[in-house]
Design an enzyme around this catalytic site. Structure first.
Site, PDB file in Angstrom:
ATOM      1  N   CYS A 189       3.251   8.300   1.505  1.00  0.00           N
ATOM      2  CA  CYS A 189       3.641   7.378   2.576  1.00  0.00           C
ATOM      3  C   CYS A 189       3.852   6.009   1.943  1.00  0.00           C
ATOM      4  CB  CYS A 189       2.526   7.330   3.628  1.00  0.00           C
ATOM      5  SG  CYS A 189       2.781   6.062   4.884  1.00  0.00           S
ATOM      6  N   CYS A 196      -2.234   1.643   8.150  1.00  0.00           N
ATOM      7  CA  CYS A 196      -1.410   0.852   7.247  1.00  0.00           C
ATOM      8  C   CYS A 196      -1.754  -0.629   7.341  1.00  0.00           C
ATOM      9  CB  CYS A 196       0.074   1.090   7.498  1.00  0.00           C
ATOM     10  SG  CYS A 196       0.539   1.064   9.213  1.00  0.00           S
ATOM     11  N   LEU A 205       6.828   5.256  19.813  1.00  0.00           N
ATOM     12  CA  LEU A 205       7.081   4.950  21.229  1.00  0.00           C
ATOM     13  C   LEU A 205       5.864   4.286  21.882  1.00  0.00           C
ATOM     14  CD1 LEU A 205       9.265   5.183  23.396  1.00  0.00           C
ATOM     15  CD2 LEU A 205       8.415   7.461  23.934  1.00  0.00           C
ATOM     16  N   HIS A 206       4.734   4.962  21.839  1.00  0.00           N
ATOM     17  CA  HIS A 206       3.437   4.430  22.288  1.00  0.00           C
ATOM     18  C   HIS A 206       3.311   4.068  23.771  1.00  0.00           C
ATOM     19  CE1 HIS A 206       2.493   4.526  18.126  1.00  0.00           C
ATOM     20  NE2 HIS A 206       3.103   3.419  17.789  1.00  0.00           N
ATOM     21  N   CYS A 240       5.228  -7.567   7.931  1.00  0.00           N
ATOM     22  CA  CYS A 240       6.145  -7.026   8.938  1.00  0.00           C
ATOM     23  C   CYS A 240       6.323  -8.080  10.018  1.00  0.00           C
ATOM     24  CB  CYS A 240       5.535  -5.757   9.540  1.00  0.00           C
ATOM     25  SG  CYS A 240       6.611  -4.948  10.743  1.00  0.00           S
ATOM     26  N   CYS A 254       3.606  -5.659  16.356  1.00  0.00           N
ATOM     27  CA  CYS A 254       2.912  -4.670  17.199  1.00  0.00           C
ATOM     28  C   CYS A 254       1.425  -5.045  17.274  1.00  0.00           C
ATOM     29  CB  CYS A 254       3.097  -3.259  16.651  1.00  0.00           C
ATOM     30  SG  CYS A 254       4.832  -2.760  16.610  1.00  0.00           S
ATOM     31  N   GLU A 303       0.821  -1.210   0.000  1.00  0.00           N
ATOM     32  CA  GLU A 303       0.000   0.000   0.000  1.00  0.00           C
ATOM     33  C   GLU A 303       0.854   1.260   0.000  1.00  0.00           C
ATOM     34  OE1 GLU A 303      -2.599  -0.146   3.393  1.00  0.00           O
ATOM     35  OE2 GLU A 303      -3.128  -2.211   2.938  1.00  0.00           O
ATOM     36  N   CYS A 349      -1.464  -3.135  15.174  1.00  0.00           N
ATOM     37  CA  CYS A 349      -1.160  -2.778  13.783  1.00  0.00           C
ATOM     38  C   CYS A 349      -1.589  -3.874  12.810  1.00  0.00           C
ATOM     39  CB  CYS A 349       0.344  -2.529  13.657  1.00  0.00           C
ATOM     40  SG  CYS A 349       0.850  -2.106  11.992  1.00  0.00           S
TER      41      CYS A 349
END
Ligand code: SAH
Length: 346
Positions: free
Chosen positions: A104, A332, A214-215, A111, A115, A91, A118
């Site tokens: 972007c 994403c 960071l989150h 991935c 996470c 994407e 995500c």
């Protein structure tokens, strides 16, 4: 002999490669110009002789992503789903801001960072993207939209620092003065915080903006949200950010997706303020984008406002990011996932 991927090559390398084919090195600059105009076939390189175009075709591959799906939001954000040569999908999102058009891009198919909030993490990593495939996203998004691209963010699918060598090559390609010549200060690289790779990137002393997802300011919460944190924890990450700043002179910015009851307490805001103040960095607050496959919810407005005010009150520079593309599958990985579910190829 295996054909070389021409869109991944720098003009200097092209010059050497075509010299071997008995061509004058100055042709490399012409070829690089064409590549950066998003040509789809060597035949479009009309200032080259027919025999040279044939030689290029025989010796190089020219990767062209195929447009599979496109969603346009009411706010002008456009999301593209591209199919690559091996039928994997990635994407790209185009956002129109007052300060220019930002694209972007994805850096991997899938991935492996895992996470928990995500969409890109579901299904793990399939493969790294080649520099040509990152270039292709920029070039064909510009071509399809008819818009000039002034900024690039590496914030799509994938962890750019998990594909660092190819990402560095992409940066050289997109920044090259004979190509798109997008300034490093117009490029942001977002990472979930791989400490060794942040140091490696720092060694290159590139003037891009490093953005760290960071989150959470504490290891218990961050280990849960961003499993890559388990390696060295928040302290090691913040130390790497300080080294990065010292080395490059570029302040790191921190992404913070607000998740209801998970990372949005006043205590966490106070702890975050302390961490970030030490690095001189900036915090970008993003309301969590809820995704179908995950159960976490975005923080309410009251918590979000209180959190950002607590940071500001402690001298931290904060922006609450306007969420673009809310009416399309904007977070994403969402478009790619939906296609998989509907029986698309990937
Ligand atoms: N791997 C890189 C870049 C890709 S993710 C990184 O982790 O930074 C780009 C950004 O979107 C990151 O800050 C990521 O944490 C965030 N993100 C992912 N899913 C999200 C969601 N559902 N809501 C809000 N932000 C999200």
């Amino acid at each position: 002999m295996q054909k070389q991927d021409i869109r991944s090559m720098l003009p200097e390398e092209l010059a050497t490669a075509i010299l071997v084919l008995g061509e004058k090195p100055f042709r490399a600059k012409q070829i690089f110009h064409w590549l950066n105009r998003g040509v789809e076939r060597f035949d479009e390189m009309t200032n080259l002789s027919q025999p040279l175009r044939e030689k290029l075709d025989a010796n190089f591959t020219l990767s062209v992503p195929q447009l599979l799906d496109k969603q346009t939001s009411r706010d002008g954000t456009i999301k593209y789903l591209w199919q690559l040569a091996d039928s994997n999908c990635v994407e790209t999102v185009l956002m129109q801001y007052r300060h220019g058009n930002t694209v972007c891009i994805s850096t991997q198919v899938g991935c492996r960072m895992g996470c928990t909030f995500c969409a890109s993490a579901i299904g793990g990593l399939v493969r790294n993207l080649e520099p040509s495939e990152m270039m292709g996203q920029v070039l064909f998004t510009a071509r399809d939209s008819g818009l000039a691209i002034s900024n690039i963010v590496l914030m799509g699918i994938g962890e750019p620092l998990d594909n660092l060598d190819r990402v560095l090559r992409f940066l050289k390609l997109v920044n090259h003065s004979d190509g798109l010549h997008i300034g490093m200060r117009h490029i942001t690289l977002s990472t979930c915080g791989l400490v060794e790779e942040i140091d490696k990137l720092g060694e290159h002393n590139i003037q891009l903006t490093l953005s760290v997802s960071l989150h959470a300011p504490d290891d218990a919460t961050r280990n849960r949200l961003v499993p890559a944190n388990r390696k060295g924890g928040v302290d090691a990450l913040m130390a790497a950010c300080k080294r990065y700043f010292a080395r490059t002179g570029r302040r790191v910015s921190f992404e913070y997706a607000m998740i209801d009851g998970v990372n949005d307490s006043p205590e966490q805001a106070i702890r975050l303020a302390k961490l970030v103040r030490d690095t001189g960095g900036h915090v970008n607050i993003i309301p969590l984008n809820p995704i179908a496959e995950r159960t976490l919810c975005p923080s309410g407005k009251t918590n979000l406002d209180l959190f950002s005010e607590t940071l500001r009150g402690r001298g931290v520079s904060v922006t609450v990011r306007r969420t673009l593309g809310q009416d399309i599958d904007a977070a994403c990985g969402q478009l790619r996932k939906r296609r998989e579910k509907e029986g698309g190829s990937q």
